[in-house]
Design an enzyme around this catalytic site. Structure first.
Site, mmCIF file in Angstrom:
data_model
loop_
_atom_site.group_PDB
_atom_site.id
_atom_site.type_symbol
_atom_site.label_atom_id
_atom_site.label_comp_id
_atom_site.label_asym_id
_atom_site.label_seq_id
_atom_site.Cartn_x
_atom_site.Cartn_y
_atom_site.Cartn_z
ATOM 1 N N GLU A 202 9.418 -27.293 28.085
ATOM 2 C CA GLU A 202 8.316 -27.095 27.140
ATOM 3 C C GLU A 202 7.441 -25.912 27.573
ATOM 4 O O GLU A 202 7.035 -25.094 26.759
ATOM 5 C CB GLU A 202 7.436 -28.350 27.063
ATOM 6 C CG GLU A 202 8.145 -29.589 26.559
ATOM 7 C CD GLU A 202 8.796 -30.409 27.663
ATOM 8 O OE1 GLU A 202 9.329 -29.823 28.624
ATOM 9 O OE2 GLU A 202 8.768 -31.643 27.548
ATOM 10 N N CYS B 174 9.144 -26.927 33.472
ATOM 11 C CA CYS B 174 9.761 -27.731 32.413
ATOM 12 C C CYS B 174 10.135 -26.857 31.216
ATOM 13 O O CYS B 174 9.570 -25.777 31.011
ATOM 14 C CB CYS B 174 8.789 -28.795 31.920
ATOM 15 S SG CYS B 174 8.438 -30.099 33.091
ATOM 16 N N ASN C 176 14.449 -26.135 31.116
ATOM 17 C CA ASN C 176 13.859 -26.345 32.442
ATOM 18 C C ASN C 176 14.536 -25.437 33.460
ATOM 19 O O ASN C 176 15.744 -25.171 33.387
ATOM 20 C CB ASN C 176 13.894 -27.817 32.864
ATOM 21 C CG ASN C 176 15.266 -28.455 32.834
ATOM 22 O OD1 ASN C 176 16.125 -28.051 32.044
ATOM 23 N ND2 ASN C 176 15.477 -29.447 33.663
ATOM 24 N N CYS D 192 2.912 -30.745 30.737
ATOM 25 C CA CYS D 192 3.295 -30.045 29.494
ATOM 26 C C CYS D 192 2.402 -30.457 28.322
ATOM 27 O O CYS D 192 2.061 -29.625 27.478
ATOM 28 C CB CYS D 192 4.762 -30.290 29.180
ATOM 29 S SG CYS D 192 5.855 -29.463 30.353
ATOM 30 N N CYS E 292 6.194 -34.287 29.738
ATOM 31 C CA CYS E 292 5.450 -34.773 30.897
ATOM 32 C C CYS E 292 3.960 -34.463 30.716
ATOM 33 O O CYS E 292 3.556 -33.718 29.807
ATOM 34 C CB CYS E 292 5.981 -34.147 32.188
ATOM 35 S SG CYS E 292 5.376 -32.476 32.497
ATOM 36 N N GLU F 228 14.736 -25.165 37.464
ATOM 37 C CA GLU F 228 14.393 -25.841 38.724
ATOM 38 C C GLU F 228 14.360 -24.854 39.879
ATOM 39 O O GLU F 228 14.770 -23.699 39.751
ATOM 40 C CB GLU F 228 15.389 -26.987 38.967
ATOM 41 C CG GLU F 228 15.284 -28.022 37.853
ATOM 42 C CD GLU F 228 16.020 -29.314 38.131
ATOM 43 O OE1 GLU F 228 16.887 -29.351 39.022
ATOM 44 O OE2 GLU F 228 15.709 -30.305 37.427
HETATM 45 N N1 THU Z 1 11.628 -31.925 32.559
HETATM 46 C C1 THU Z 1 11.376 -31.118 31.493
HETATM 47 O O1 THU Z 1 11.868 -29.986 31.417
HETATM 48 N N2 THU Z 1 10.554 -31.572 30.519
HETATM 49 C C2 THU Z 1 10.016 -32.823 30.490
HETATM 50 O O2 THU Z 1 9.255 -33.128 29.592
HETATM 51 C C3 THU Z 1 10.357 -33.794 31.519
HETATM 52 C C4 THU Z 1 11.044 -33.244 32.722
HETATM 53 C C5 THU Z 1 12.528 -31.445 33.603
HETATM 54 C C6 THU Z 1 11.888 -31.122 34.923
HETATM 55 C C7 THU Z 1 13.040 -31.287 35.880
HETATM 56 O O3 THU Z 1 13.768 -30.081 35.923
HETATM 57 C C8 THU Z 1 13.913 -32.347 35.237
HETATM 58 O O4 THU Z 1 13.495 -32.434 33.879
HETATM 59 C C9 THU Z 1 13.803 -33.714 35.882
HETATM 60 O O5 THU Z 1 12.476 -34.093 35.995
#
Ligand code: THU
Length: 162
Positions: free
Chosen positions: A82, A80, A69, A121, A118, A71
């Protein structure tokens, strides 16, 4: 997929998680996509990535693409793990996905619980295959593995666009 291949995919996701840029949430996620070499429609063969041993077919046909991920201070611009892995695979010529392993957890506690993909994704993955496996893992031998179609039933896809 046999146990060895699943473990290997989870290990790659754990390594990818180390690269996570989770400055705001501190929730670090890693993903590893198992892709079959080449494009299923065009047969284009420009697929880079780490070669994997998998029993199903010729070993040289499989590659792993990882992602973490990433940010952003404008929170909605966060990507994310994925989807980072999908971008990595597709931009390296691979769209034929067999499985994705996902690991996540807070920086302070490490990988404790299971992180499921999520909604966005799930939709992005389904563009390429609803038949692929999602391996949401706590460790190399503790995971929940199901088909993407179980996580996203009755999905909207290319079939509806015809
Ligand atoms: N996140 C992911 O990378 N993948 C997921 O399936 C769920 C959430 C990340 C997004 C964000 O940077 C952090 O997790 C908190 O939501």
């Amino acid at each position: 997929m046999d146990e060895k291949d699943i473990r290997r995919l989870i290990e790659a996701a754990v390594r990818a998680r180390d690269m996570s840029y989770a400055r705001y949430s501190q929730f670090k996620v890693g993903a590893a996509l198992l892709a079959c070499k080449g494009d299923p429609e065009t047969g284009a063969d420009v697929c880079a990535g780490e070669v994997v041993n998998i029993n199903e077919l010729n070993a040289s046909e499989y590659r792993i693409f990882t992602g973490c991920n990433i940010e952003n201070s404008s929170y909605g611009a966060t990507i994310c793990a994925e989807r980072t892995a999908v971008c990595n695979a597709v931009s390296n010529g691979c769209r034929n996905f067999k499985a994705i392993a996902i690991v996540g957890g807070l920086n302070s506690t490490g990988i404790k619980g299971i992180t499921y993909p999520c909604g966005i994704c799930r939709q992005v993955l389904s563009e390429f295959s609803t038949d692929m496996y999602v391996i949401a893992a706590r460790s190399e031998d503790d995971y929940d593995m199901r088909k993407l179609s179980d996580f996203l039933p009755e999905s909207f896809g290319v079939g509806q666009m015809k």
